[in-house]
Design an enzyme around this catalytic site. Structure first.
Site, mmCIF file in Angstrom:
data_model
loop_
_atom_site.group_PDB
_atom_site.id
_atom_site.type_symbol
_atom_site.label_atom_id
_atom_site.label_comp_id
_atom_site.label_asym_id
_atom_site.label_seq_id
_atom_site.Cartn_x
_atom_site.Cartn_y
_atom_site.Cartn_z
ATOM 1 C CG ASP A 26 -2.177 0.831 1.012
ATOM 2 O OD1 ASP A 26 -3.271 0.244 1.031
ATOM 3 O OD2 ASP A 26 -2.068 2.056 0.795
ATOM 4 C CB THR B 31 -7.135 6.595 0.103
ATOM 5 O OG1 THR B 31 -7.099 5.249 -0.370
ATOM 6 C CG2 THR B 31 -7.052 7.534 -1.070
ATOM 7 C CB SER C 122 -7.664 1.599 -7.349
ATOM 8 O OG SER C 122 -8.400 2.644 -7.981
ATOM 9 C CB ALA D 169 -10.538 -5.188 -6.355
ATOM 10 C CE1 TYR E 94 -12.225 3.111 -8.533
ATOM 11 C CE2 TYR E 94 -14.548 3.168 -9.094
ATOM 12 C CZ TYR E 94 -13.504 2.619 -8.385
ATOM 13 O OH TYR E 94 -13.743 1.574 -7.515
ATOM 14 C CE LYS F 5 -10.757 -0.191 -9.578
ATOM 15 N NZ LYS F 5 -9.985 -1.147 -8.773
ATOM 16 C CE1 TYR G 135 -0.342 -8.492 -18.722
ATOM 17 C CE2 TYR G 135 1.085 -10.283 -17.995
ATOM 18 C CZ TYR G 135 0.923 -8.982 -18.422
ATOM 19 O OH TYR G 135 2.021 -8.172 -18.551
ATOM 20 C CB THR H 71 -18.269 -3.009 -0.178
ATOM 21 O OG1 THR H 71 -18.543 -3.964 -1.206
ATOM 22 C CG2 THR H 71 -17.941 -3.741 1.102
#
Ligand code: NAD
Length: 339
Positions: A54, A58, A98, A137, A168, A172, A182, A197
């Site tokens: 990390d 944030t 992110s 994610a 954003y 994503k 990949y 969430t």
């Protein structure tokens, strides 16, 4: 670097049951964030060795207090857009790093694009080099302001490539393209499209709807509802989301798969509910609707039910009560600290 904390936090009650991950070695990016810290904690308690990455842009190391000194957990303060070197074998890379709250990604537009693009490419490289599974994610935001309802994984979305939220949404979408590319090259990948969430550890400055309303209601301030509040959200409690992510990791299913709550509520209803739970008598104040704000948001989770045997278990009222209890504890602690 292993984090050293001064407080030995009591182990949190673990609400998540899930697949056996004992003995697995897992890298988690975004480890100090809201979702990442719950995921790391669950994995460590379930017997996995976890390396958390990390950049603390944030997230907060305090989110990891319960496992910081655990021998199965190692923390690295690192930006995922820099090459990540990990010694030894790895079973999975769970890539969560992110900015995620609108206030964060709008304030860091280029960093958000870099985390989703360069960061995801770096993590895919790690997974490929280690013959590990890459779990991405992703987000319901890949559907943009959806024209199909509820949203199924086959829906291709309605995203503005140049609107403010595109940093954003498109990052994503690019990240999903990386995972898919990949996968075609032979690396095992899995894409989780996570819907809203909520739960303990959403940061006090978090601009998302639940922490904003909780903060305002607990402070006796008016609750600010965007537009007329008729736009909907479907909320999922964090323990349910963590369980879905670990099930996806263990399932061998590549996705994309929606992970989210199906109890769709209007933002105005949510404001009233949180006001009621907090015992607040403050008013509701209507403010301008942000650009690109999605009108309706509700996942079709039948694929998750079929492929992962997963459905959320925690009701909205129960989840909000648990979140409120945590939030009040935080406020008490910070008030105590000023004395
Ligand atoms: P969060 O902001 O609490 O956590 C994100 C973490 O990533 C933070 O700890 C931050 O410091 C770290 N980070 C950001 N950029 C980084 C970088 N370049 N290098 C290393 N670390 C970096 O947000 P969250 O809600 O926990 O979200 C976690 C992930 O889940 C994100 O990828 C987000 O897009 C995804 N997601 C979350 C939700 C939700 O409702 N919480 C919904 C959909 C998708």
């Amino acid at each position: 670097m292993t984090i050293v904390t001064t407080t030995a936090a009591a182990p949190r009650e673990v609400h998540v049951d899930g697949p056996d991950v004992a003995g697995a070695r897992i890298a988690v990016t975004g480890a100090a964030g809201f979702l990442g810290s719950h995921l790391c904690e669950h994995l460590v308690r379930a017997g996995a060795d976890v390396v958390g990455f990390d950049d603390l842009s944030t997230g907060h190391v305090t989110n990891l207090a319960a496992i910081a000194d655990h021998r199965a957990f190692e923390f690295r303060h690192q930006d995922v857009i820099m090459p990540c070197r990990i010694r030894g074998g790895l079973d999975a890379v769970m890539h969560l790093a992110s900015p995620a709250a609108p206030g964060d990604y709008l304030a860091r537009p280029v960093a958000t694009l870099r985390a989703g693009s360069i960061g995801t490419l770096n993590m895919a490289e790690v997974a490929q080099a280690k013959d590990a599974l890459l779990v991405l994610a992703s987000t319901s935001e890949v559907y943009g302001d959806p024209l199909e309802h509820p949203q199924r994984e086959s829906y291709l979305g309605n995203v503005s490539p140049i609107g403010p939220r595109s940093v954003y949404d498109e990052a994503k979408r690019f990240a999903e393209a990386v995972a898919a590319a990949y996968a075609r090259l032979g690396t095992r990948t899995a894409i989780a499209r996570i819907f809203n969430t909520y739960g303990p550890r959403m940061s006090s400055g978090d601009s998302r709807v639940v922490p904003t309303f909780l903060r305002q209601a607990c402070a006796g301030q008016p609750l600010t509802v965007a537009g007329d509040g008729s736009q909907t959200r479907s909320l999922c409690y964090v323990d349910d989301t963590v369980q879905a992510l670990t099930r996806l990791m263990a399932s061998g299913y590549a996705g994309p798969v929606n992970i989210g709550g199906t109890a769709e509520v209007s933002v105005l209803y949510l404001a009233e509910l949180i006001k009621h739970l907090c015992g607040s008598v403050a008013s509701i104040e209507f403010v301008a609707l942000p650009a690109d704000d999605p009108r309706r948001r509700c996942p079709d989770i039948s694929l998750a039910a079929r492929k992962l045997g997963w459905r959320p278990k925690v009701s909205l009222a129960d989840g909000l009560a648990r979140t409120l209890a945590w939030y009040r504890g935080q406020v008490d602690i910070s008030v105590g600290a000023r004395r």
